[in-house]
Every structure is written in structure tokens, then in C-alpha cells.
Design an enzyme around this catalytic site. Sequence first.
Site, PDB file in Angstrom:
ATOM      1  N   LEU A   1       9.799   3.328  -2.261  1.00 32.87           N
ATOM      2  CA  LEU A   1      10.607   2.271  -1.632  1.00 32.87           C
ATOM      3  C   LEU A   1       9.724   1.090  -1.248  1.00 32.87           C
ATOM      4  CD1 LEU A   1      10.041   2.138   1.678  1.00 32.87           C
ATOM      5  CD2 LEU A   1      11.473   4.157   1.665  1.00 32.87           C
TER       6      LEU A   1
ATOM      7  N   CYS B   1       0.570  -1.138   1.553  1.00 33.81           N
ATOM      8  CA  CYS B   1       0.387  -0.265   0.379  1.00 33.81           C
ATOM      9  C   CYS B   1      -0.546  -0.798  -0.699  1.00 33.81           C
ATOM     10  CB  CYS B   1       1.747   0.060  -0.229  1.00 33.81           C
ATOM     11  SG  CYS B   1       2.704   1.136   0.839  1.00 33.81           S
TER      12      CYS B   1
HETATM   13  N1  LIG Z   1       5.456   1.608   4.129  1.00 34.16           N
HETATM   14  C1  LIG Z   1       5.879   1.716   2.882  1.00 34.16           C
HETATM   15  O1  LIG Z   1       6.587   0.865   2.371  1.00 34.16           O
HETATM   16  C2  LIG Z   1       5.508   2.919   2.055  1.00 34.16           C
HETATM   17  C3  LIG Z   1       6.168   3.133   0.821  1.00 34.16           C
HETATM   18  C4  LIG Z   1       5.816   4.248   0.051  1.00 34.16           C
HETATM   19  C5  LIG Z   1       4.861   5.142   0.506  1.00 34.16           C
HETATM   20  N2  LIG Z   1       4.250   4.910   1.707  1.00 34.16           N
HETATM   21  C6  LIG Z   1       3.306   5.924   2.180  1.00 34.16           C
HETATM   22  O2  LIG Z   1       4.026   6.723   3.128  1.00 34.16           O
HETATM   23  C7  LIG Z   1       3.163   7.134   4.188  1.00 34.16           C
HETATM   24  C8  LIG Z   1       3.718   6.670   5.523  1.00 34.16           C
HETATM   25  O3  LIG Z   1       3.705   5.264   5.554  1.00 34.16           O
HETATM   26  P1  LIG Z   1       4.457   4.438   6.705  1.00 34.16           P
HETATM   27  O4  LIG Z   1       4.323   3.001   6.350  1.00 34.16           O
HETATM   28  O5  LIG Z   1       5.809   5.012   6.917  1.00 34.16           O
HETATM   29  O6  LIG Z   1       3.524   4.795   7.952  1.00 34.16           O
HETATM   30  P2  LIG Z   1       3.709   4.384   9.485  1.00 34.16           P
HETATM   31  O7  LIG Z   1       2.366   4.120  10.001  1.00 34.16           O
HETATM   32  O8  LIG Z   1       4.767   3.341   9.604  1.00 34.16           O
HETATM   33  O9  LIG Z   1       4.295   5.709  10.163  1.00 34.16           O
HETATM   34  C9  LIG Z   1       3.611   6.910  10.268  1.00 34.16           C
HETATM   35  C10 LIG Z   1       4.182   7.691  11.452  1.00 34.16           C
HETATM   36  O10 LIG Z   1       3.628   9.005  11.450  1.00 34.16           O
HETATM   37  C11 LIG Z   1       3.442   9.394  12.812  1.00 34.16           C
HETATM   38  N3  LIG Z   1       2.490  10.524  12.880  1.00 34.16           N
HETATM   39  C12 LIG Z   1       1.152  10.523  12.678  1.00 34.16           C
HETATM   40  N4  LIG Z   1       0.649  11.776  12.791  1.00 34.16           N
HETATM   41  C13 LIG Z   1       1.689  12.589  13.068  1.00 34.16           C
HETATM   42  C14 LIG Z   1       1.828  13.993  13.270  1.00 34.16           C
HETATM   43  N5  LIG Z   1       0.772  14.822  13.219  1.00 34.16           N
HETATM   44  N6  LIG Z   1       3.046  14.490  13.538  1.00 34.16           N
HETATM   45  C15 LIG Z   1       4.122  13.682  13.605  1.00 34.16           C
HETATM   46  N7  LIG Z   1       4.074  12.337  13.391  1.00 34.16           N
HETATM   47  C16 LIG Z   1       2.865  11.793  13.123  1.00 34.16           C
HETATM   48  C17 LIG Z   1       2.953   8.120  13.485  1.00 34.16           C
HETATM   49  O11 LIG Z   1       3.101   8.181  14.893  1.00 34.16           O
HETATM   50  C18 LIG Z   1       3.866   7.086  12.817  1.00 34.16           C
HETATM   51  O12 LIG Z   1       5.067   6.892  13.542  1.00 34.16           O
HETATM   52  C19 LIG Z   1       1.792   6.573   3.836  1.00 34.16           C
HETATM   53  O13 LIG Z   1       1.075   7.545   3.117  1.00 34.16           O
HETATM   54  C20 LIG Z   1       2.113   5.390   2.933  1.00 34.16           C
HETATM   55  O14 LIG Z   1       1.057   5.085   2.058  1.00 34.16           O
HETATM   56  C21 LIG Z   1       4.553   3.840   2.488  1.00 34.16           C
HETATM   57  O1  LIG Z   2       5.880 -11.040  -7.860  1.00 39.51           O
HETATM   58  C1  LIG Z   2       5.396 -10.693  -6.774  1.00 39.51           C
HETATM   59  C2  LIG Z   2       5.822  -9.535  -6.077  1.00 39.51           C
HETATM   60  C3  LIG Z   2       5.201  -9.206  -4.877  1.00 39.51           C
HETATM   61  N1  LIG Z   2       4.221  -9.990  -4.370  1.00 39.51           N
HETATM   62  C4  LIG Z   2       3.548  -9.597  -3.109  1.00 39.51           C
HETATM   63  O2  LIG Z   2       3.186  -8.232  -3.204  1.00 39.51           O
HETATM   64  C5  LIG Z   2       3.225  -7.606  -1.929  1.00 39.51           C
HETATM   65  C6  LIG Z   2       4.021  -6.311  -1.980  1.00 39.51           C
HETATM   66  O3  LIG Z   2       5.363  -6.585  -2.224  1.00 39.51           O
HETATM   67  P1  LIG Z   2       6.442  -5.439  -2.529  1.00 39.51           P
HETATM   68  O4  LIG Z   2       5.955  -4.593  -3.620  1.00 39.51           O
HETATM   69  O5  LIG Z   2       7.755  -6.088  -2.700  1.00 39.51           O
HETATM   70  O6  LIG Z   2       6.486  -4.676  -1.116  1.00 39.51           O
HETATM   71  P2  LIG Z   2       5.933  -3.272  -0.580  1.00 39.51           P
HETATM   72  O7  LIG Z   2       6.844  -2.873   0.509  1.00 39.51           O
HETATM   73  O8  LIG Z   2       4.483  -3.389  -0.292  1.00 39.51           O
HETATM   74  O9  LIG Z   2       6.171  -2.222  -1.781  1.00 39.51           O
HETATM   75  C7  LIG Z   2       5.135  -1.784  -2.641  1.00 39.51           C
HETATM   76  O10 LIG Z   2       4.372  -0.752  -2.033  1.00 39.51           O
HETATM   77  C8  LIG Z   2       5.158   0.394  -1.633  1.00 39.51           C
HETATM   78  C9  LIG Z   2       4.238   1.335  -0.884  1.00 39.51           C
HETATM   79  O11 LIG Z   2       3.484   2.143  -1.712  1.00 39.51           O
HETATM   80  C10 LIG Z   2       5.759   1.024  -2.878  1.00 39.51           C
HETATM   81  O12 LIG Z   2       6.528   2.164  -2.502  1.00 39.51           O
HETATM   82  C11 LIG Z   2       6.640  -0.004  -3.589  1.00 39.51           C
HETATM   83  O13 LIG Z   2       7.159   0.554  -4.786  1.00 39.51           O
HETATM   84  C12 LIG Z   2       5.790  -1.230  -3.909  1.00 39.51           C
HETATM   85  O14 LIG Z   2       6.590  -2.255  -4.508  1.00 39.51           O
HETATM   86  C13 LIG Z   2       3.795  -8.656  -0.967  1.00 39.51           C
HETATM   87  O15 LIG Z   2       2.738  -9.254  -0.251  1.00 39.51           O
HETATM   88  C14 LIG Z   2       4.440  -9.680  -1.880  1.00 39.51           C
HETATM   89  O16 LIG Z   2       4.423 -10.975  -1.333  1.00 39.51           O
HETATM   90  C15 LIG Z   2       3.796 -11.128  -5.043  1.00 39.51           C
HETATM   91  O17 LIG Z   2       2.888 -11.843  -4.595  1.00 39.51           O
HETATM   92  N2  LIG Z   2       4.407 -11.448  -6.241  1.00 39.51           N
END
Ligand SMILES: NC(=O)c1ccc[n+]([C@@H]2O[C@H](COP(=O)([O-])OP(=O)(O)OC[C@H]3O[C@@H](n4cnc5c(N)ncnc54)[C@H](O)[C@@H]3O)[C@@H](O)[C@H]2O)c1
Ligand SMILES: O=c1ccn([C@@H]2O[C@H](COP(=O)(O)OP(=O)(O)O[C@H]3O[C@H](CO)[C@@H](O)[C@H](O)[C@H]3O)[C@@H](O)[C@H]2O)c(=O)[nH]1
Length: 442
Positions: free
Chosen positions: A151, A258
Amino acid sequence: MQITVVGTGYVGLVTGVTFAEVGHEVICIDVDSTKIKMLKRGEVPFYEPGLQQLLVHNLANGRLTFTTDGDEAYRLRDVIYVAVGTPSKADGAVDVSYMEQAVVDVAKAIEEYTVIVIKSTVPVGTNERVRAMVAQHTSCPFDLVSNPEFLREGSAIYDIYHGDRIVIGAEHERAAETVAMLHKPFGTPIFHTDPRSAELIKYAANAFLATKISYINEIANLCERLGANVDAVAHGIGLDRRIGAQFLQAGLGYGGSCFPKDTRALLHMAETAQSDLRVLAAASTVNERQPYVVIEKLKKRFSSLRGLRIALLGLSFKPNTDDLREAVSLVILQELQAAGASLIVYDPVVDHPKGNRVLEQVMFAGSIDEALSGAEASIIVTEWEEIKAFPLARYKVLMKEAVVIDGRNCYPLAKAEKAGVEYYSIGRPAVNEQQPSQLLKQ
Ligand SMILES: NC(=O)c1ccc[n+]([C@@H]2O[C@H](COP(=O)([O-])OP(=O)(O)OC[C@H]3O[C@@H](n4cnc5c(N)ncnc54)[C@H](O)[C@@H]3O)[C@@H](O)[C@H]2O)c1
Ligand SMILES: O=c1ccn([C@@H]2O[C@H](COP(=O)(O)OP(=O)(O)O[C@H]3O[C@H](CO)[C@@H](O)[C@H](O)[C@H]3O)[C@@H](O)[C@H]2O)c(=O)[nH]1
């Protein structure tokens, strides 16, 4: 099914809420008791469109509960999802300590066969390592599954319902089928593979997208030298279905929680495995330099930035989120602070965040109008809808000098010409460009 989600951050909370929405019974646990108190009241601790309504709906129907208590969350559940943070260490390696702690807590509490799913982004081989850790702390049967998340922040709910694929990396069919069943209501295509490949798919996907962005940013920088327009070039190449139109938006580079972290992690993994990732290393270097194009444009235009009043529009790393993790805005602000500029910022949702050293030293405006009033230069950093829709003619009215540096190519060049502003963007010709020498003569 009865599901537990560990971690209520961007991923964990969205996962928990949407699983509840499609009918599962979900408990979300976090170590942060302030977060859990807010969530119990139906308040989302961060900005994510559409999440609050789904949270409130599922709290009300009783399918979603929150706790800080491991016993309540981990005993007698079908599936436990681990979605805690996996930040970067100083050398680019991944800090898996939160994930390991969570998994050990789970292992100590389970009382019957449980499927433990790692949703956090973790280095290749982590599932295998964690399996051994769990086995050390429980005599219960269990399976471990890798199910990385794809996501995007700002469109997380949409992405859950319209995902391109669910990746399930499992050693045993029974566990893989359980996880597949959970996702059935979303109708997303499922790809089954082994845990190591699943872990690498996540990093390779992010690295590919990051590389695509750095590629178009380099082409943008070349466009400026050659007098071409990167918007046209991106459109023209994106029409080729083998290339595709997405992730070709030139700008100030990628930020967020990310892409920077995951590209560093993949480079670190490759180095440890004595394998070169030269393309990704270059993409990462290009990205580190890209925010500085704005500074260069400012320095070229103004003989000195000292005391110059600059309005910066957009702080979050992308629109529709309040996330400041590795936001490009912070790099630019820091550089401008060092150059002695007088800074005022506006963001539709980020407002006086606590504990950020860079932002403690800038003024916050309550509106775009307020930020631009009396400014001698403005920089668009995040393409929020409100910022994109703001008429360029207002810049001319409000600013002392209508110098607009658009880091996200929000406006067509013709609009800038019509509005009579001095307009610089990324990879496109400048409009009404003036040289510092001409200004001195005026
Ligand atoms: N943010 C994104 O868009 C995104 C998308 C895809 C994958 N990921 C991956 O998903 C993971 C989580 O990312 P996020 O952005 O949601 O992180 P985040 O920092 O927003 O949230 C992590 C949460 O985990 C909690 N936590 C930590 N240790 C804990 C424990 N032992 N028990 C219970 N809760 C605990 C923290 O208090 C925090 O609320 C990461 O590995 C990230 O790389 C993030
Ligand atoms: O054409 C583009 C698209 C994105 N961005 C930049 O790239 C970054 C990331 O953007 P986006 O990918 O839309 O947001 P994220 O929420 O960081 O999502 C990425 O990172 C997540 C965490 O791993 C993954 O789950 C998603 O698939 C992946 O798109 C941002 O700074 C954007 O401004 C650009 O500069 N040009």
C-alpha cells in the site's frame, strides 16, 4: 477468522481496519498506550484519507478492538500479523529489533496452532531466522508466512481494495491457504512463492519504482540543458506499454518511510552478499542530489539567500499524508536555514509538529495566502490538491517578488506565462526568467 495485528502504524492500522471491514474479528495491539487510547476513542493518530470512518464503523460493530495486553491479543488467535516498524540503521542495514521483540512476545503467549505472518518489510532470510526464534520460545505448533505490504500512504484504503497482487511466501500449503483465504474478500490476485522470494519481491519492487523516479529526474535535468520539456518526454515514453506512464513524474526526488529506507537496505543486503547493485546505487545517488536543484535555481536567481523571505508550500513527503519521514522539504529547509533565508511554511495537514529540529526554526502560516504575503520567492515542494489548485495570479498579487519555483511541475507553462509570474519548474523551460544582474539595474 480471528486475527491479531501487531503494530498500529500506517500499515498495521490499515490492515486491521480493512480486515474487520470485510468481516474478520480483529484485535490490534501496540506498545504505545497513547495510540491505543486514541484508537479506542475512534481517533486515528495520523492523517490517512478514509481511515477514520472505517475505524469508527468497525469499533461500533464490535469486529475491531484495541489493546496493549499481549495475553489478550496473542492467545487463541488463528492468524497473527506482525506490522511493526523496521527502520534503517546508520549503515543502511535494517533494524529488525522491534519485529524480533514482537515475535518473541507472540511466541511466549500462543497456546495452540497459530499462523504468524510477517507483514513488515524485512531482509531476505528473516522469516527463516524468526522461525527458529519462535521455536525457542514455544512448544505450540505454528507456521510462519511472509506477506509483504504494497500500500501507499495517502491512498492506503484504496490500495487495499484495488491491489495488484498479494504476495504469500510460505513453506507449508496449509498456512499459505489460510492467508489466501483471509484476502479472498478483496478479490486481489494472489501470488504464492517461497519466503525468501517474497521478502525480496518487496525490496525489488520498491527499488524498481525508486529507480524509475531517479531515471526521469535525470532526464528532467537533461531536458533543462537541451531545452526540452520533461512532461512531454515522460508522456511520450509512458505511452509505450512496456514502460508505462506511472512513476514518471519528475520532481524533487522520492522521500517517505519506504523508498529511501528500502533502497538502502537492498544495497546493504547486496553488499553483504558480495553482489553489486550498480543501477540502484546510482538511482540512490541521483535521489540524494535532486532536492538541491531547487537551491541551485534560487542561488542562480538571487545573488544571496541571506535574509531572503522564502515561502515553502507542502511539507509532507507526498500529498494526502502528514508523514514527514525522509521528506524532501526537510532537506531543503535545512539548506535554506544554513544559507540564512527567512522561512515561512504552509502544509494543509502538517502543523507545528513536535520534536523536529528543522521545523522548530521556521514560521508556520495558516494558509497559502499568508505564506506568500510579502515573500520574495516561493517553492512548491508537495503537490497537495489545494496547492495545485491555487491560482498563479494570486502569487503575483501576494508576493513581493513573484518568483515561483515549482518542484512538482504543478502548473502548465502557459498558465505561468498568463499569470505573469517568474516561474521555474523541473525539466521544463523557465517562464519570464530574470537574471540577478538585470534585477540590480531595476
Ligand atoms: N508506511 C507504509 O506506507 C508502508 C507500506 C508497506 C510496508 N511498510 C512496512 O511496514 C512496516 C510498518 O511500517 P509503518 O509505516 O506502519 O510503521 P509505523 O512506525 O507507522 O508503526 C509501527 C508501530 O509498531 C508499534 N510497535 C513497535 N514495536 C512493537 C511491539 N513489540 N509490539 C506492538 N507494537 C509495536 C509502534 O509503536 C508503532 O505504532 C515497516 O516494515 C515498513 O517498512 C510500510
Ligand atoms: O512519479 C513519481 C511517483 C512518486 N514520487 C515520489 O516518490 C515518493 C513515494 O511515493 P509513493 O510511492 O506514492 O508513496 P509511498 O507511500 O512511499 O509508497 C511506496 O512505498 C510503500 C512502502 O514500502 C510501498 O508499499 C508502495 O507500494 C510504494 O509506492 C514520494 O516522495 C513521491 O513524491 C515521485 O517523485 N515521482
